[in-house]
Write an enzyme that holds these catalytic residues in place. Sequence first.
Site, mmCIF file in Angstrom:
data_model
loop_
_atom_site.group_PDB
_atom_site.id
_atom_site.type_symbol
_atom_site.label_atom_id
_atom_site.label_comp_id
_atom_site.label_asym_id
_atom_site.label_seq_id
_atom_site.Cartn_x
_atom_site.Cartn_y
_atom_site.Cartn_z
ATOM 1 N N LYS A 100 0.874 -1.221 0.004
ATOM 2 C CA LYS A 100 0.071 0.198 -0.055
ATOM 3 C C LYS A 100 0.860 1.154 -0.075
ATOM 4 C CE LYS A 100 0.377 -2.192 4.010
ATOM 5 N NZ LYS A 100 -0.211 -2.642 5.176
ATOM 6 N N GLY A 129 -6.666 -5.946 3.414
ATOM 7 C CA GLY A 129 -6.484 -7.219 3.385
ATOM 8 C C GLY A 129 -7.165 -8.146 2.521
ATOM 9 N N ILE A 131 -10.628 -8.278 2.107
ATOM 10 C CA ILE A 131 -11.867 -7.758 1.564
ATOM 11 C C ILE A 131 -11.867 -7.062 0.045
ATOM 12 C CG2 ILE A 131 -13.448 -5.926 1.790
ATOM 13 C CD1 ILE A 131 -12.643 -5.858 4.745
ATOM 14 N N GLY A 182 1.224 -11.506 13.144
ATOM 15 C CA GLY A 182 1.532 -11.133 11.887
ATOM 16 C C GLY A 182 0.658 -10.003 11.158
ATOM 17 N N GLU A 185 2.902 -3.863 10.787
ATOM 18 C CA GLU A 185 3.730 -3.491 9.955
ATOM 19 C C GLU A 185 5.120 -3.861 10.626
ATOM 20 O OE1 GLU A 185 3.132 -2.457 6.553
ATOM 21 O OE2 GLU A 185 1.397 -3.244 7.277
ATOM 22 N N LYS A 200 -4.553 3.941 2.664
ATOM 23 C CA LYS A 200 -5.868 3.141 2.383
ATOM 24 C C LYS A 200 -6.783 3.765 1.889
ATOM 25 C CE LYS A 200 -3.988 -1.015 4.525
ATOM 26 N NZ LYS A 200 -4.218 -1.885 6.082
HETATM 27 N N1 HSE Z 1 -0.434 -3.704 9.134
HETATM 28 C C1 HSE Z 1 -1.735 -3.787 8.329
HETATM 29 C C2 HSE Z 1 -2.964 -4.055 9.142
HETATM 30 C C3 HSE Z 1 -1.563 -4.850 7.545
HETATM 31 O O1 HSE Z 1 -2.953 -4.065 10.291
HETATM 32 O O2 HSE Z 1 -4.080 -3.610 8.526
HETATM 33 C C4 HSE Z 1 -2.555 -5.004 6.338
HETATM 34 O O3 HSE Z 1 -2.509 -4.163 5.389
#
Ligand code: HSE
Length: 400
Positions: A100, A129, A131, A182, A185, A200
């Site tokens: 992104k 993610g 979606i 996970g 970032e 985003k």
């Molecule tokens: N670090 C991002 C989040 C990962 O927590 O949404 C997905 O873009």
Amino acid sequence: MINVAILGYGTVGAGVYRVLNMNRETIARRTGEEIYVKYVLDLREFPGDPTQEVLTHDYNDILSDPEVKIVVETMGGLRPAYMFTKQALEAGKSVCTSNKELVAEHGLELRDVAKANNVNYLFEASCGGGIPIIHALDNALTADEIDAMTGILNGTTNYILTQMAVENEDFAEALKGAQKNGYAELHPEADIEGWDACRKIAILSSLAYGKYISYKNVYTEGITNIDTLDIAYAKALGLKIKLLAASKRTESGTWAMVAPRLVDKSNMLYHVEGVLNAVYVHGNALGDCILYGSGAGSLPTASAVAGDVISAARNHGRPLPSDWSDEVLELLPIDEVRNTFFVRFSGSEEEAEAAFSTIDAVRIPEAEGEFGFFTAELSEKEFREMADKSGKVIKAIRRA
Ligand code: HSE
């Protein structure tokens, strides 16, 4: 057979490798051909991992191989991802990405480079993610004039806020959980300071409104300032705090903003918990629409990238249309955007009323020497002037 190369074998890259193998037959049926990962590029070694056999440390292996038709860029960051992407597109390879940061910074240019080379630059996984919001904007919602979007677009911060409210975890503990799962970032400041959500909403608003919105112009606040007393006030009021990324076309102009907000039960975003994301879209024909699902994590993000790989394979040599123009959309100055604020105040009720007119004080046992109240709807500038005048505002959280 379509040969693919994956750049970066981290959380998302490994997820893409896994999805392409796990669902090999279904993907081959839907693509019309088998998809094979011919290379994985990473600086590290992965002894014992199946990718070790296809691992390369040299990007030129991929770039110079005419059999590679699709490059998956899951490296993240701008350098060297920008150069690698541009070179792949110029070499006639489509690129599918979850990056992104790169899409927000150079997406428009890279989409043009793709077009000029008859290939695709696809970035479904860059927002929300798993979606499919970008496909929705580029396809099913193209008949609508979209006039508003509000999203929970960062899984890490939604997870943290949920853990703080539901499990009574403190901020640091909740962030550790998001990192362990996970979601976060590499540098989690991007999540908790709101920058990730900002990129985003800039990408999604650009696609929705058909003009370019630079993420640099989107007013952004993260959640680092949210403490347990804010959560306690929210609970007492029957509200939740959510980091909302929003944009709206109004008669006076379009605004975009990322900030924590108090959300009530009647708003569907109230019910979006943990790592889940949701995006509310309003169109003049459509009315309301909400897309809801897994917003971060290895497999959900990989699902979106792998879906783009299938689209790129199905549309080889045929750039897909998108309404992302380089005409800049000037945003309304933030001072003019109107909001209702929940104020935590350290003075007396008389002092609060002197600055903000009539108030309805909210007191909770956890908060000593202060109380809270909602203001009337004010412009950001009006609010700031009133807060400065009183000199007793501890903090303010906007209402959704
Ligand atoms: N670090 C991002 C989040 C990962 O927590 O949404 C997905 O873009």
